[in-house]
Design a protein around this motif. Structure first.
Motif, PDB file in Angstrom:
ATOM      1  N   GLY A   8      45.370 -72.290 -38.448  1.00 19.39           N
ATOM      2  CA  GLY A   8      43.814 -72.180 -39.441  1.00 19.39           C
ATOM      3  C   GLY A   8      43.795 -70.655 -39.350  1.00 19.39           C
ATOM      4  O   GLY A   8      44.187 -69.813 -38.516  1.00 19.39           O
ATOM      5  N   TYR A   9      43.239 -70.547 -40.661  1.00 17.62           N
ATOM      6  CA  TYR A   9      43.041 -69.030 -41.081  1.00 17.62           C
ATOM      7  C   TYR A   9      41.971 -69.221 -42.201  1.00 17.62           C
ATOM      8  O   TYR A   9      41.798 -70.250 -42.958  1.00 17.62           O
ATOM      9  CB  TYR A   9      44.365 -68.383 -41.760  1.00 17.62           C
ATOM     10  CG  TYR A   9      45.008 -69.329 -42.666  1.00 17.62           C
ATOM     11  CD1 TYR A   9      44.861 -69.019 -43.786  1.00 17.62           C
ATOM     12  CD2 TYR A   9      45.874 -70.180 -42.150  1.00 17.62           C
ATOM     13  CE1 TYR A   9      45.361 -69.837 -44.952  1.00 17.62           C
ATOM     14  CE2 TYR A   9      46.655 -71.182 -43.152  1.00 17.62           C
ATOM     15  CZ  TYR A   9      46.390 -70.818 -44.462  1.00 17.62           C
ATOM     16  OH  TYR A   9      47.029 -71.654 -45.273  1.00 17.62           O
ATOM     17  N   PHE A  10      40.970 -68.200 -42.405  1.00 13.13           N
ATOM     18  CA  PHE A  10      40.015 -68.240 -43.185  1.00 13.13           C
ATOM     19  C   PHE A  10      39.239 -69.534 -43.057  1.00 13.13           C
ATOM     20  O   PHE A  10      38.925 -69.687 -42.122  1.00 13.13           O
ATOM     21  CB  PHE A  10      40.497 -67.789 -44.693  1.00 13.13           C
ATOM     22  CG  PHE A  10      41.058 -66.483 -44.910  1.00 13.13           C
ATOM     23  CD1 PHE A  10      40.403 -65.319 -44.407  1.00 13.13           C
ATOM     24  CD2 PHE A  10      42.221 -66.289 -45.569  1.00 13.13           C
ATOM     25  CE1 PHE A  10      40.852 -64.011 -44.622  1.00 13.13           C
ATOM     26  CE2 PHE A  10      42.737 -65.118 -45.711  1.00 13.13           C
ATOM     27  CZ  PHE A  10      42.291 -64.147 -45.251  1.00 13.13           C
ATOM     28  N   ARG A  11      39.310 -70.477 -43.979  1.00 11.14           N
ATOM     29  CA  ARG A  11      38.488 -71.654 -43.865  1.00 11.14           C
ATOM     30  C   ARG A  11      39.515 -72.802 -44.423  1.00 11.14           C
ATOM     31  O   ARG A  11      39.449 -73.575 -44.874  1.00 11.14           O
ATOM     32  CB  ARG A  11      37.289 -71.795 -44.720  1.00 11.14           C
ATOM     33  CG  ARG A  11      36.033 -70.992 -44.080  1.00 11.14           C
ATOM     34  CD  ARG A  11      34.951 -71.187 -44.749  1.00 11.14           C
ATOM     35  NE  ARG A  11      34.057 -70.181 -44.251  1.00 11.14           N
ATOM     36  CZ  ARG A  11      32.799 -70.532 -43.750  1.00 11.14           C
ATOM     37  NH1 ARG A  11      32.309 -71.821 -43.769  1.00 11.14           N
ATOM     38  NH2 ARG A  11      31.790 -69.554 -43.444  1.00 11.14           N
ATOM     39  N   GLU A  12      40.818 -72.434 -44.223  1.00 14.19           N
ATOM     40  CA  GLU A  12      41.999 -73.148 -44.453  1.00 14.19           C
ATOM     41  C   GLU A  12      42.962 -73.508 -43.208  1.00 14.19           C
ATOM     42  O   GLU A  12      42.600 -72.952 -42.142  1.00 14.19           O
ATOM     43  CB  GLU A  12      42.800 -72.482 -45.677  1.00 14.19           C
ATOM     44  CG  GLU A  12      42.073 -72.233 -47.031  1.00 14.19           C
ATOM     45  CD  GLU A  12      42.944 -71.439 -48.029  1.00 14.19           C
ATOM     46  OE1 GLU A  12      43.958 -71.819 -48.062  1.00 14.19           O
ATOM     47  OE2 GLU A  12      42.414 -70.623 -48.675  1.00 14.19           O
ATOM     48  N   GLY A  13      43.879 -74.247 -43.914  1.00 16.35           N
ATOM     49  CA  GLY A  13      44.757 -74.652 -42.625  1.00 16.35           C
ATOM     50  C   GLY A  13      45.967 -75.483 -43.218  1.00 16.35           C
ATOM     51  O   GLY A  13      46.062 -75.729 -44.465  1.00 16.35           O
ATOM     52  N   ARG A  14      46.853 -75.375 -42.304  1.00 15.43           N
ATOM     53  CA  ARG A  14      48.282 -75.915 -42.869  1.00 15.43           C
ATOM     54  C   ARG A  14      49.236 -76.243 -41.572  1.00 15.43           C
ATOM     55  O   ARG A  14      48.805 -75.664 -40.485  1.00 15.43           O
ATOM     56  CB  ARG A  14      49.080 -75.376 -44.040  1.00 15.43           C
ATOM     57  CG  ARG A  14      49.830 -73.923 -43.435  1.00 15.43           C
ATOM     58  CD  ARG A  14      50.617 -73.357 -44.329  1.00 15.43           C
ATOM     59  NE  ARG A  14      49.722 -72.431 -45.453  1.00 15.43           N
ATOM     60  CZ  ARG A  14      50.297 -71.739 -46.332  1.00 15.43           C
ATOM     61  NH1 ARG A  14      51.292 -71.291 -46.271  1.00 15.43           N
ATOM     62  NH2 ARG A  14      49.309 -71.222 -47.276  1.00 15.43           N
ATOM     63  N   LYS A  15      50.020 -77.066 -41.649  1.00 22.82           N
ATOM     64  CA  LYS A  15      51.012 -77.500 -40.643  1.00 22.82           C
ATOM     65  C   LYS A  15      52.099 -76.562 -40.844  1.00 22.82           C
ATOM     66  O   LYS A  15      52.868 -76.420 -42.026  1.00 22.82           O
ATOM     67  CB  LYS A  15      51.121 -78.795 -40.475  1.00 22.82           C
ATOM     68  CG  LYS A  15      50.310 -79.889 -40.406  1.00 22.82           C
ATOM     69  CD  LYS A  15      49.617 -79.850 -39.130  1.00 22.82           C
ATOM     70  CE  LYS A  15      48.648 -80.817 -38.831  1.00 22.82           C
ATOM     71  NZ  LYS A  15      48.210 -80.752 -37.579  1.00 22.82           N
ATOM     72  N   ILE A  16      52.653 -76.022 -39.695  1.00 17.35           N
ATOM     73  CA  ILE A  16      53.996 -75.091 -39.744  1.00 17.35           C
ATOM     74  C   ILE A  16      55.032 -76.048 -38.883  1.00 17.35           C
ATOM     75  O   ILE A  16      54.701 -76.349 -37.669  1.00 17.35           O
ATOM     76  CB  ILE A  16      53.522 -73.918 -39.194  1.00 17.35           C
ATOM     77  CG1 ILE A  16      52.450 -73.155 -39.829  1.00 17.35           C
ATOM     78  CG2 ILE A  16      55.108 -73.053 -38.829  1.00 17.35           C
ATOM     79  CD1 ILE A  16      52.765 -72.667 -41.075  1.00 17.35           C
ATOM     80  N   ALA A  17      56.006 -76.126 -39.436  1.00 21.88           N
ATOM     81  CA  ALA A  17      57.268 -76.816 -38.817  1.00 21.88           C
ATOM     82  C   ALA A  17      58.420 -75.829 -38.469  1.00 21.88           C
ATOM     83  O   ALA A  17      59.251 -76.266 -37.402  1.00 21.88           O
ATOM     84  CB  ALA A  17      57.575 -78.135 -39.400  1.00 21.88           C
ATOM     85  N   LEU A  94      37.940 -58.969 -37.157  1.00 23.68           N
ATOM     86  CA  LEU A  94      39.011 -59.699 -38.395  1.00 23.68           C
ATOM     87  C   LEU A  94      38.470 -60.639 -38.454  1.00 23.68           C
ATOM     88  O   LEU A  94      37.488 -61.485 -37.803  1.00 23.68           O
ATOM     89  CB  LEU A  94      40.311 -59.617 -37.706  1.00 23.68           C
ATOM     90  CG  LEU A  94      41.163 -58.345 -37.667  1.00 23.68           C
ATOM     91  CD1 LEU A  94      40.876 -57.710 -36.220  1.00 23.68           C
ATOM     92  CD2 LEU A  94      42.644 -58.687 -37.719  1.00 23.68           C
ATOM     93  N   ASP A  95      38.469 -61.347 -39.772  1.00 21.07           N
ATOM     94  CA  ASP A  95      37.772 -62.640 -40.258  1.00 21.07           C
ATOM     95  C   ASP A  95      38.459 -63.847 -39.481  1.00 21.07           C
ATOM     96  O   ASP A  95      39.741 -63.999 -39.217  1.00 21.07           O
ATOM     97  CB  ASP A  95      38.088 -62.896 -41.628  1.00 21.07           C
ATOM     98  CG  ASP A  95      37.517 -63.944 -42.265  1.00 21.07           C
ATOM     99  OD1 ASP A  95      38.258 -65.339 -41.870  1.00 21.07           O
ATOM    100  OD2 ASP A  95      36.763 -64.065 -42.804  1.00 21.07           O
ATOM    101  N   PHE A  96      37.574 -64.794 -38.821  1.00 21.81           N
ATOM    102  CA  PHE A  96      38.150 -65.822 -38.063  1.00 21.81           C
ATOM    103  C   PHE A  96      37.367 -66.844 -38.838  1.00 21.81           C
ATOM    104  O   PHE A  96      36.231 -67.165 -38.185  1.00 21.81           O
ATOM    105  CB  PHE A  96      37.987 -65.699 -36.611  1.00 21.81           C
ATOM    106  CG  PHE A  96      38.445 -66.789 -35.614  1.00 21.81           C
ATOM    107  CD1 PHE A  96      39.746 -66.477 -35.138  1.00 21.81           C
ATOM    108  CD2 PHE A  96      37.709 -67.860 -35.290  1.00 21.81           C
ATOM    109  CE1 PHE A  96      40.475 -67.568 -34.557  1.00 21.81           C
ATOM    110  CE2 PHE A  96      38.185 -69.012 -34.491  1.00 21.81           C
ATOM    111  CZ  PHE A  96      39.651 -68.544 -34.337  1.00 21.81           C
ATOM    112  N   GLY A  97      37.797 -67.618 -39.655  1.00 16.44           N
ATOM    113  CA  GLY A  97      37.004 -68.673 -40.226  1.00 16.44           C
ATOM    114  C   GLY A  97      35.688 -68.530 -40.938  1.00 16.44           C
ATOM    115  O   GLY A  97      34.743 -69.075 -40.837  1.00 16.44           O
TER     116      GLY A  97
END
Length: 162
Positions: A8-17, A94-97
């Motif tokens: 999760g970063y800024f207001r986004e997210g993704r899965k990391i494999a 730093l920016d956290f969401g």
């Protein structure tokens, strides 16, 4: 073990494999030039962890520095902060969401150390051993003494729901 880490970063997210996916995300965030916290988390298979069964590594990527915070799973999970290897900065937001979030004083490390720890977390789902950690010791909360005279008399009409 869960095969992906949620990022999760800024207001986004993704899965990391994979390590390549983690490296690509870190490259993308650094290229944006905005100091940011990235929250990496994964569920663990541990009956004792209950509903709080996630390991979390917060990775700060600043301009020329990084910082790390690790949260153990469980309701009573402990928090660890990276031991700084840089003398500056001692504090930074730093920016956290969408919300400014400070690094812990004395936790600044090199960007490469932060990146290496993120890759290690993706591989192991555990607190990275590539950096030195200190147990977070929150400052005591100082409360002002008060008496019931400090409060206005209770007005039940304010508390009523219509």
């Amino acid at each position: 073990m869960n095969d992906q880490v949620s990022a999760g970063y800024f207001r986004e997210g993704r899965k990391i494999a994979t390590a390549n996916e983690m490296t690509a995300l870190l490259d993308e965030l650094q290229a944006a030039g905005v100091p940011v916290w990235v929250e990496l988390s994964t569920r663990i298979d541990d009956a004792e962890a209950g509903p709080y069964g996630a390991t979390v590594l917060d990775v700060a990527l600043g301009n020329g520095f990084g910082s790390l915070t690790f949260h153990e799973p469980g309701a009573d999970g402990l928090r660890y902060d990276s031991v700084g290897t840089l003398s500056d900065p001692q504090d930074a937001d730093l920016d956290f969401g969408g919300t400014p979030q400070p690094i812990e004083t004395g936790s600044a490390i090199t960007v490469q150390e932060a990146r290496t720890a993120a890759l290690e977390f993706v591989a192991t789902r555990r607190r990275p051993e590539s950096v030195t950690w200190k147990l977070f010791d929150p400052p005591p909360v100082e409360l002002e003494p008060f008496t019931l005279d400090d409060f206005d008399e209770f007005d039940p009409s304010v508390a009523r729901r219509d």
